[in-house]
Design a protein around this motif. Structure first.
Motif, PDB file in Angstrom:
ATOM      1  N   ASN A  36       2.098   8.361  18.307  1.00  0.00           N
ATOM      2  CA  ASN A  36       0.569   8.096  18.282  1.00  0.00           C
ATOM      3  C   ASN A  36       0.246   8.181  16.697  1.00  0.00           C
ATOM      4  OD1 ASN A  36      -1.205   7.521  20.817  1.00  0.00           O
ATOM      5  ND2 ASN A  36       0.782   8.588  21.650  1.00  0.00           N
ATOM      6  N   TYR A  37       0.689   9.308  16.293  1.00  0.00           N
ATOM      7  CA  TYR A  37      -0.001   9.354  14.751  1.00  0.00           C
ATOM      8  C   TYR A  37       0.634   8.380  13.933  1.00  0.00           C
ATOM      9  CZ  TYR A  37      -0.249  12.034  10.473  1.00  0.00           C
ATOM     10  OH  TYR A  37      -0.968  12.546   9.116  1.00  0.00           O
ATOM     11  N   CYS A  38       1.741   7.802  14.102  1.00  0.00           N
ATOM     12  CA  CYS A  38       2.491   6.742  13.318  1.00  0.00           C
ATOM     13  C   CYS A  38       1.649   5.345  13.560  1.00  0.00           C
ATOM     14  CB  CYS A  38       3.801   6.799  13.378  1.00  0.00           C
ATOM     15  SG  CYS A  38       4.721   8.156  12.653  1.00  0.00           S
ATOM     16  N   MET A  39       1.249   5.291  14.720  1.00  0.00           N
ATOM     17  CA  MET A  39       0.639   4.008  15.182  1.00  0.00           C
ATOM     18  C   MET A  39      -0.675   3.684  14.720  1.00  0.00           C
ATOM     19  SD  MET A  39       2.592   3.646  18.801  1.00  0.00           S
ATOM     20  CE  MET A  39       1.277   2.412  19.522  1.00  0.00           C
ATOM     21  N   PHE A  40      -1.447   4.899  14.672  1.00  0.00           N
ATOM     22  CA  PHE A  40      -3.075   4.455  14.752  1.00  0.00           C
ATOM     23  C   PHE A  40      -3.555   4.840  13.255  1.00  0.00           C
ATOM     24  CE2 PHE A  40      -2.077   4.917  19.081  1.00  0.00           C
ATOM     25  CZ  PHE A  40      -2.239   3.441  19.577  1.00  0.00           C
ATOM     26  N   THR A  41      -3.908   4.241  12.368  1.00  0.00           N
ATOM     27  CA  THR A  41      -4.644   4.937  11.198  1.00  0.00           C
ATOM     28  C   THR A  41      -5.542   5.798  11.131  1.00  0.00           C
ATOM     29  OG1 THR A  41      -3.985   2.369  10.379  1.00  0.00           O
ATOM     30  CG2 THR A  41      -5.507   3.754   9.057  1.00  0.00           C
ATOM     31  N   ALA A  42      -6.470   5.537  12.055  1.00  0.00           N
ATOM     32  CA  ALA A  42      -7.420   6.732  12.207  1.00  0.00           C
ATOM     33  C   ALA A  42      -7.031   8.026  12.604  1.00  0.00           C
ATOM     34  CB  ALA A  42      -8.319   6.185  13.601  1.00  0.00           C
ATOM     35  N   LEU A  43      -6.000   8.144  13.214  1.00  0.00           N
ATOM     36  CA  LEU A  43      -5.328   9.452  13.776  1.00  0.00           C
ATOM     37  C   LEU A  43      -4.680   9.946  12.288  1.00  0.00           C
ATOM     38  CD1 LEU A  43      -3.540   9.017  17.153  1.00  0.00           C
ATOM     39  CD2 LEU A  43      -6.016   9.614  16.580  1.00  0.00           C
ATOM     40  N   ARG A  44      -4.227   9.103  11.546  1.00  0.00           N
ATOM     41  CA  ARG A  44      -3.409   9.649  10.313  1.00  0.00           C
ATOM     42  C   ARG A  44      -4.470  10.095   9.430  1.00  0.00           C
ATOM     43  NH1 ARG A  44      -0.468   4.795  11.053  1.00  0.00           N
ATOM     44  NH2 ARG A  44      -1.282   3.972   9.185  1.00  0.00           N
ATOM     45  N   LYS A  45      -5.827   9.766   9.371  1.00  0.00           N
ATOM     46  CA  LYS A  45      -6.733  10.123   8.668  1.00  0.00           C
ATOM     47  C   LYS A  45      -7.530  11.286   8.770  1.00  0.00           C
ATOM     48  CE  LYS A  45      -7.755   5.490   6.685  1.00  0.00           C
ATOM     49  NZ  LYS A  45      -8.836   4.456   6.288  1.00  0.00           N
ATOM     50  N   ASN A  46      -7.148  11.664  10.095  1.00  0.00           N
ATOM     51  CA  ASN A  46      -7.891  12.902  10.733  1.00  0.00           C
ATOM     52  C   ASN A  46      -7.046  14.036  10.552  1.00  0.00           C
ATOM     53  OD1 ASN A  46      -8.247  14.916  13.296  1.00  0.00           O
ATOM     54  ND2 ASN A  46     -10.058  13.455  13.487  1.00  0.00           N
ATOM     55  N   PHE A  47      -8.017  15.225   9.933  1.00  0.00           N
ATOM     56  CA  PHE A  47      -7.394  16.249   9.607  1.00  0.00           C
ATOM     57  C   PHE A  47      -6.822  17.177  10.781  1.00  0.00           C
ATOM     58  CE2 PHE A  47      -7.448  21.045   8.157  1.00  0.00           C
ATOM     59  CZ  PHE A  47      -6.806  20.698   7.142  1.00  0.00           C
ATOM     60  N   ALA A  48      -7.435  17.277  11.789  1.00  0.00           N
ATOM     61  CA  ALA A  48      -7.097  17.716  13.089  1.00  0.00           C
ATOM     62  C   ALA A  48      -5.771  17.338  13.737  1.00  0.00           C
ATOM     63  CB  ALA A  48      -8.190  17.811  14.310  1.00  0.00           C
ATOM     64  N   PHE A  49      -5.591  15.774  13.734  1.00  0.00           N
ATOM     65  CA  PHE A  49      -4.371  15.181  14.229  1.00  0.00           C
ATOM     66  C   PHE A  49      -3.366  15.408  13.118  1.00  0.00           C
ATOM     67  CE2 PHE A  49      -7.668  12.416  16.438  1.00  0.00           C
ATOM     68  CZ  PHE A  49      -7.179  13.148  17.834  1.00  0.00           C
ATOM     69  N   LYS A  50      -3.492  15.603  11.733  1.00  0.00           N
ATOM     70  CA  LYS A  50      -2.453  16.027  10.693  1.00  0.00           C
ATOM     71  C   LYS A  50      -1.983  17.012  11.237  1.00  0.00           C
ATOM     72  CE  LYS A  50      -4.258  13.483   6.751  1.00  0.00           C
ATOM     73  NZ  LYS A  50      -4.800  13.430   5.269  1.00  0.00           N
ATOM     74  N   LEU A  51      -2.592  18.279  11.635  1.00  0.00           N
ATOM     75  CA  LEU A  51      -2.171  19.568  11.900  1.00  0.00           C
ATOM     76  C   LEU A  51      -1.230  19.500  13.242  1.00  0.00           C
ATOM     77  CD1 LEU A  51      -4.974  22.046  10.999  1.00  0.00           C
ATOM     78  CD2 LEU A  51      -3.237  21.325   9.721  1.00  0.00           C
ATOM     79  N   ILE A  52      -1.612  18.735  14.259  1.00  0.00           N
ATOM     80  CA  ILE A  52      -1.254  18.495  15.473  1.00  0.00           C
ATOM     81  C   ILE A  52       0.269  17.706  15.188  1.00  0.00           C
ATOM     82  CG2 ILE A  52      -1.344  17.571  17.760  1.00  0.00           C
ATOM     83  CD1 ILE A  52      -4.475  17.878  17.364  1.00  0.00           C
ATOM     84  N   PHE A  53       0.006  16.872  14.237  1.00  0.00           N
ATOM     85  CA  PHE A  53       1.529  16.003  14.000  1.00  0.00           C
ATOM     86  C   PHE A  53       2.609  16.704  13.433  1.00  0.00           C
ATOM     87  CE2 PHE A  53       3.860  14.073  10.381  1.00  0.00           C
ATOM     88  CZ  PHE A  53       4.490  13.028  11.345  1.00  0.00           C
ATOM     89  N   MET A  54       2.141  17.987  12.583  1.00  0.00           N
ATOM     90  CA  MET A  54       3.147  18.916  12.077  1.00  0.00           C
ATOM     91  C   MET A  54       3.449  19.672  13.087  1.00  0.00           C
ATOM     92  SD  MET A  54       3.752  17.841   9.392  1.00  0.00           S
ATOM     93  CE  MET A  54       4.846  19.129   8.981  1.00  0.00           C
ATOM     94  N   ILE A  55       2.585  20.040  14.086  1.00  0.00           N
ATOM     95  CA  ILE A  55       3.189  20.783  15.296  1.00  0.00           C
ATOM     96  C   ILE A  55       4.350  20.121  15.955  1.00  0.00           C
ATOM     97  CG2 ILE A  55       2.301  21.927  17.615  1.00  0.00           C
ATOM     98  CD1 ILE A  55      -0.151  22.543  16.303  1.00  0.00           C
ATOM     99  N   GLY A  56       3.961  18.677  16.065  1.00  0.00           N
ATOM    100  CA  GLY A  56       4.895  18.068  16.824  1.00  0.00           C
ATOM    101  C   GLY A  56       6.262  17.873  16.224  1.00  0.00           C
ATOM    102  N   ILE A  57       6.207  17.757  14.844  1.00  0.00           N
ATOM    103  CA  ILE A  57       7.514  17.699  14.137  1.00  0.00           C
ATOM    104  C   ILE A  57       8.427  19.059  14.274  1.00  0.00           C
ATOM    105  CG2 ILE A  57       8.590  17.850  11.877  1.00  0.00           C
ATOM    106  CD1 ILE A  57       7.445  14.854  12.383  1.00  0.00           C
ATOM    107  N   SER A  58       7.527  20.271  14.251  1.00  0.00           N
ATOM    108  CA  SER A  58       8.377  21.408  14.719  1.00  0.00           C
ATOM    109  C   SER A  58       8.853  21.555  16.014  1.00  0.00           C
ATOM    110  CB  SER A  58       7.348  22.664  14.598  1.00  0.00           C
ATOM    111  OG  SER A  58       6.615  22.845  13.289  1.00  0.00           O
ATOM    112  N   ASP A  59       7.832  20.951  17.180  1.00  0.00           N
ATOM    113  CA  ASP A  59       8.378  21.080  18.364  1.00  0.00           C
ATOM    114  C   ASP A  59       9.669  19.945  18.429  1.00  0.00           C
ATOM    115  OD1 ASP A  59       6.490  22.669  19.163  1.00  0.00           O
ATOM    116  OD2 ASP A  59       5.098  20.855  19.816  1.00  0.00           O
TER     117      ASP A  59
END
Length: 361
Positions: A36-59
């Motif tokens: 989802n983070y990689c597909m949608f530009t709006a999510l990639r610009k969102n600071f909250a979703f950036k942090l959640i993306f990194m949580i996803g990488i750790s998971d």
């Protein structure tokens, strides 16, 4: 203090199976967040979703480690153990940044600039990367990585191994949990005071471009006011108009700030809670180990194994029910799986136009 668990071979095999099952769910969940983070530009610009993306990488890293099963001594065992430590520690630290951000956002009086947000995100990466690498390398200095009750991690053969277990995982975990609970208590009252989405227009959040625009508006208004003040006498009526406009702009800025606070907080507030839930049984088990010489219940071991393996799955559930993600996933499904909607292209264009005007941080 109990340091070894003498479960039967069948029970250990069952723990491995539970671990792999939980890791499979977590892998699917973490990939859902990452895609989802990689597909949608709006999510990639969102600071909250950036942090959640990194949580996803750790998971994802943790899931890959758990899916390796229960290897014996050797290269595969070392790889699993190192990935396990990296996934665990980086996940805890990224969730801590979410808690820190939640606390910080509720005290803001002005939107951060794009440069400030980028600098903050970069510092988070540097700090977490350094800590994670140091924690992953330290057990190698004492050859402490090895089989550990159904999978490879820090073994329990020597007192130094037990020390590393607590020092490099459980103590940081417990400190993080205490910190998160304190943050939840501190911001609880603030969260109740911030208007909800039902009271405000949806779609706003802390973003890198929008915060820059709003701060520029604020600076322009201040410049206008200063120019009026410098013009001095003879312009009293003009001064009143300018000052009135500045007050109106201040109200708009305050309203936008509160709206962005609310939407960003709504996106992040459950992730620290998930970490607490996932490691609750692990904490109970280790407290029993530390306090008694008795072997902990096998049921407790199963609960510990399962919940410690599924943070990616639980994070994905919360992520999927986030308004922004649900909206964009629905639009994606409509585009590729439901071509009967003749109005979709127009709707999609409106969404893209809205994103270009008000991208999330």
């Amino acid at each position: 203090m109990s340091t070894q668990h003498e479960y039967s071979s069948k029970q250990v095999d069952s723990l491995v199976a539970v671990n792999i099952f939980g890791a499979t769910l977590s892998l699917i969940g973490s990939l859902f967040i990452i895609c989802n983070y990689c597909m949608f530009t709006a999510l990639r610009k969102n600071f909250a979703f950036k942090l959640i993306f990194m949580i996803g990488i750790s998971d994802l890293i943790l899931s890959i480690s758990n899916l390796m099963g229960a290897p014996d001594h050797g290269a595969q065992c070392y790889i699993q153990a190192i990935l396990q430590e990296i996934g665990d520690i980086s996940g805890i630290l990224w969730v801590c940044t979410v808690s820190w951000t939640i606390n910080k956002l509720t005290t803001l009086t002005k939107l951060p600039t794009k440069q400030e947000l980028k600098a903050l995100y970069k510092r988070m990466h540097i700090v977490i990367f350094i800590i994670t690498i140091i924690f992953a390398l330290l057990p190698l200095t004492t050859s402490s990585y090895g089989p550990s009750g159904g999978w490879c991690w820090i073994s329990m053969d020597n007192p130094v191994d037990i020390m590393w277990r607590y020092l490099l995982f459980y103590v940081p975990l417990w400190i993080a949990i205490i910190y998160m609970i304190v943050i939840y208590c501190k911001v609880y009252k603030r969260l109740r005071e911030i208007p909800s989405d039902n009271d405000m227009n949806s779609g706003d959040s802390y973003d890198e471009e929008e915060t820059e625009k709003m701060n520029q508006i604020d600076d322009d208004d201040n410049d206008t006011t200063n120019m009026v003040n410098e013009n001095g006498g003879g312009g009293s009526s003009k001064s009143v108009v300018s000052i009135g406009g500045n007050e109106s702009s201040a109200e708009v800025m305050e309203s936008r700030l509160k709206r962005k606070q609310n939407n960003t907080l709504q996106r992040m507030k459950f992730y620290p809670m998930i970490l607490i839930i996932c490691y609750f049984f692990a904490t109970v088990r280790r407290v029993i180990d530390w306090a008694t010489e008795d072997q902990t219940s096998y049921v407790l071991a199963v609960l510990h194994t399962f919940f410690a393996a599924i943070p990616g799955f639980l994070n994905a559930i919360v992520y999927g029910f986030t308004k922004d993600v649900k909206q964009r996933d629905t639009e994606f499904i409509q585009e590729y799986c439901n071509c009967c909607d003749t109005n979709y292209s127009a709707k999609q264009k409106q969404v893209q136009d809205h994103e270009s005007e008000d991208d999330d941080l």
